[in-house]
Design a protein around this motif. Sequence first.
Motif, PDB file in Angstrom:
ATOM      1  N   PHE A 219      42.686  48.682  41.915  1.00  0.00           N
ATOM      2  CA  PHE A 219      44.321  48.914  42.303  1.00  0.00           C
ATOM      3  C   PHE A 219      44.782  50.104  42.769  1.00  0.00           C
ATOM      4  N   GLU A 220      44.405  51.408  42.524  1.00  0.00           N
ATOM      5  CA  GLU A 220      44.525  53.007  42.761  1.00  0.00           C
ATOM      6  C   GLU A 220      44.645  52.727  44.558  1.00  0.00           C
ATOM      7  N   THR A 221      43.556  52.164  45.224  1.00  0.00           N
ATOM      8  CA  THR A 221      44.107  51.995  46.927  1.00  0.00           C
ATOM      9  C   THR A 221      45.067  51.221  47.394  1.00  0.00           C
ATOM     10  N   VAL A 222      45.604  50.039  46.495  1.00  0.00           N
ATOM     11  CA  VAL A 222      46.328  49.089  46.844  1.00  0.00           C
ATOM     12  C   VAL A 222      47.863  49.759  46.321  1.00  0.00           C
ATOM     13  N   ARG A 223      47.953  50.595  44.969  1.00  0.00           N
ATOM     14  CA  ARG A 223      49.163  50.938  45.364  1.00  0.00           C
ATOM     15  C   ARG A 223      49.985  52.197  46.543  1.00  0.00           C
ATOM     16  N   SER A 224      49.020  53.096  46.748  1.00  0.00           N
ATOM     17  CA  SER A 224      49.235  53.874  46.812  1.00  0.00           C
ATOM     18  C   SER A 224      49.548  53.855  48.683  1.00  0.00           C
ATOM     19  N   SER A 225      48.239  52.810  48.969  1.00  0.00           N
ATOM     20  CA  SER A 225      48.743  52.197  50.859  1.00  0.00           C
ATOM     21  C   SER A 225      50.452  51.163  50.544  1.00  0.00           C
ATOM     22  N   ALA A 226      50.215  50.511  49.509  1.00  0.00           N
ATOM     23  CA  ALA A 226      51.636  50.140  49.223  1.00  0.00           C
ATOM     24  C   ALA A 226      52.325  51.318  49.545  1.00  0.00           C
ATOM     25  N   ALA A 227      52.796  52.139  49.096  1.00  0.00           N
ATOM     26  CA  ALA A 227      53.793  52.931  49.438  1.00  0.00           C
ATOM     27  C   ALA A 227      53.978  53.692  50.411  1.00  0.00           C
ATOM     28  N   ILE A 228      53.116  53.534  51.303  1.00  0.00           N
ATOM     29  CA  ILE A 228      53.050  53.885  52.692  1.00  0.00           C
ATOM     30  C   ILE A 228      53.266  53.047  53.585  1.00  0.00           C
ATOM     31  N   LEU A 229      52.979  51.983  53.478  1.00  0.00           N
ATOM     32  CA  LEU A 229      54.053  50.197  54.195  1.00  0.00           C
ATOM     33  C   LEU A 229      55.066  50.858  53.829  1.00  0.00           C
ATOM     34  N   SER A 230      55.610  50.326  52.797  1.00  0.00           N
ATOM     35  CA  SER A 230      56.507  50.213  51.506  1.00  0.00           C
ATOM     36  C   SER A 230      57.857  51.232  52.830  1.00  0.00           C
TER      37      SER A 230
ATOM     38  N   ASP B 110      39.055  37.855  45.531  1.00  0.00           N
ATOM     39  CA  ASP B 110      38.166  39.319  45.624  1.00  0.00           C
ATOM     40  C   ASP B 110      39.267  40.469  45.323  1.00  0.00           C
ATOM     41  N   VAL B 111      39.948  40.589  46.218  1.00  0.00           N
ATOM     42  CA  VAL B 111      40.731  41.767  45.629  1.00  0.00           C
ATOM     43  C   VAL B 111      41.818  41.204  44.594  1.00  0.00           C
ATOM     44  N   ASP B 112      42.029  40.623  44.409  1.00  0.00           N
ATOM     45  CA  ASP B 112      43.156  40.310  42.823  1.00  0.00           C
ATOM     46  C   ASP B 112      42.504  40.060  41.944  1.00  0.00           C
ATOM     47  N   LYS B 113      41.193  40.132  41.885  1.00  0.00           N
ATOM     48  CA  LYS B 113      40.348  39.736  41.154  1.00  0.00           C
ATOM     49  C   LYS B 113      39.735  41.645  40.204  1.00  0.00           C
ATOM     50  N   ALA B 114      39.639  41.974  41.276  1.00  0.00           N
ATOM     51  CA  ALA B 114      39.408  43.992  41.886  1.00  0.00           C
ATOM     52  C   ALA B 114      40.325  44.303  40.874  1.00  0.00           C
ATOM     53  N   MET B 115      41.567  44.415  41.396  1.00  0.00           N
ATOM     54  CA  MET B 115      42.578  45.211  40.938  1.00  0.00           C
ATOM     55  C   MET B 115      42.396  44.747  38.873  1.00  0.00           C
ATOM     56  N   LEU B 116      42.453  43.180  39.008  1.00  0.00           N
ATOM     57  CA  LEU B 116      42.680  43.048  37.846  1.00  0.00           C
ATOM     58  C   LEU B 116      41.630  44.063  36.744  1.00  0.00           C
ATOM     59  N   MET B 117      40.397  44.038  36.955  1.00  0.00           N
ATOM     60  CA  MET B 117      39.184  44.191  36.729  1.00  0.00           C
ATOM     61  C   MET B 117      39.135  45.474  36.459  1.00  0.00           C
ATOM     62  N   GLY B 118      40.170  46.808  37.047  1.00  0.00           N
ATOM     63  CA  GLY B 118      39.745  48.169  37.310  1.00  0.00           C
ATOM     64  C   GLY B 118      38.631  48.463  38.009  1.00  0.00           C
ATOM     65  N   ASP B 119      37.929  47.462  38.917  1.00  0.00           N
ATOM     66  CA  ASP B 119      36.945  47.659  39.836  1.00  0.00           C
ATOM     67  C   ASP B 119      36.891  48.846  41.313  1.00  0.00           C
ATOM     68  N   ASP B 120      35.696  49.749  41.223  1.00  0.00           N
ATOM     69  CA  ASP B 120      36.579  50.701  42.725  1.00  0.00           C
ATOM     70  C   ASP B 120      35.429  49.847  43.524  1.00  0.00           C
ATOM     71  N   VAL B 121      36.499  50.404  44.688  1.00  0.00           N
ATOM     72  CA  VAL B 121      36.458  49.946  46.257  1.00  0.00           C
ATOM     73  C   VAL B 121      34.884  48.962  46.662  1.00  0.00           C
TER      74      VAL B 121
ATOM     75  N   HIS C 118      33.259  47.615  45.150  1.00  0.00           N
ATOM     76  CA  HIS C 118      32.775  46.346  44.286  1.00  0.00           C
ATOM     77  C   HIS C 118      33.573  45.131  45.232  1.00  0.00           C
ATOM     78  N   LEU C 119      33.949  45.527  46.201  1.00  0.00           N
ATOM     79  CA  LEU C 119      34.629  44.344  46.968  1.00  0.00           C
ATOM     80  C   LEU C 119      33.004  44.202  48.290  1.00  0.00           C
ATOM     81  N   ASN C 120      32.150  45.525  48.086  1.00  0.00           N
ATOM     82  CA  ASN C 120      31.125  45.297  49.067  1.00  0.00           C
ATOM     83  C   ASN C 120      30.358  44.238  48.721  1.00  0.00           C
ATOM     84  N   SER C 121      30.133  43.467  47.182  1.00  0.00           N
ATOM     85  CA  SER C 121      29.874  42.530  46.991  1.00  0.00           C
ATOM     86  C   SER C 121      28.944  41.533  47.954  1.00  0.00           C
ATOM     87  N   ALA C 122      30.098  40.843  48.225  1.00  0.00           N
ATOM     88  CA  ALA C 122      30.141  39.638  48.902  1.00  0.00           C
ATOM     89  C   ALA C 122      28.855  39.582  50.331  1.00  0.00           C
TER      90      ALA C 122
END
Length: 324
Positions: A5-16, A41-52, A54-58
């Motif tokens: 969630f934090e990664t998406v929010r901060s990165s989205a601010a850069i693109l915005s 998987d990204v949406d689920k990780a954001m919802l669950m408050g997972d660290d980045v 966790h995206l490595n599980s796949a």
Amino acid sequence: MATVFETVRSSAAILSAAGVDTPEHDVKLLLAEAFHVDLRDVDKAMLMGDDVEHLNSALASDSPESGAWVNAKTTGNTVAAAMERFHSMMDRRSKREPLQHITGHAPFRYLDLKVGPGVFIPRPETELVVQEGIEWTTRHGMYRAKVVDLCAGSGAIGLAFATEVPGSEVWAVEKSERTAQWTRRNLDETTKRYPAIAGNYHLEIADATQMPTLNQLDGTIDIVLTNPPYVPLSDIPVQPEVRDYDPDLALYGGSADGTLIPERIISRASKLLKPGGLMVMEHDVTQGERLAAFARTCDFVDVVVHNDYTGRPRYLTAEKQEIV
């Protein structure tokens, strides 16, 4: 380690700040691409408050040690590599390189098409052109059709029709040899999933506006589907993703109002179609009524201008007049 969630929010601010229209959506897609996971998987990780990480599980589940924990050092290195890919892609996107060029592909109906420099990126509204053709074949009880895709580009229109209406034969016309390399690549990729279309899709390197192009098919075609260049020369796109990356040959309609090439395409379609055949053509939102009027002078009847997903006039349908 930051959360997704934090990664998406901060990165989205850069693109915005860089002027990207859909910053959060783009960030999530780039994260998914970097980690080789699905967008869900990204949406689920954001919802669950997972660290980045966790995206490595796949990736971990695909490792030779499947069923066992991948050791922390290996996982850390994989996450670091994925984040390095993500930051590299973010840098490119912040400079307004098209998202699809960065990921190397673009969705179109049920296909995932390869795209990059030299080819027009297929848009969602063009899917409606294919849908009109499919619905027309259904209404006419037609289980297969002879179809021409004028100005083929990536191959999106013709390949979508060929895969969704099995047994149909498609002739695709593309003027640019550079662009045709992408058409061939997408044909090769599509035939891996739909082997039956291999003998039913024909690519012609030619000018779609010229009467000699495919003239051996004149009067025999059921449907002409086309998304020709139509951007008015007086209306240069302001978006860098379009203006600086889509090929000029695929963008501009050859005149101040952009109708020169579309009108020539209408004339060519009229010759290709058999009586009662259908033309579906995408156009600029300012061109509908003019092109509809021109179509009527080229032996088309039942000419209708249709709106796109945003409610703007975006494409027309017309049937070749029956011989009385």
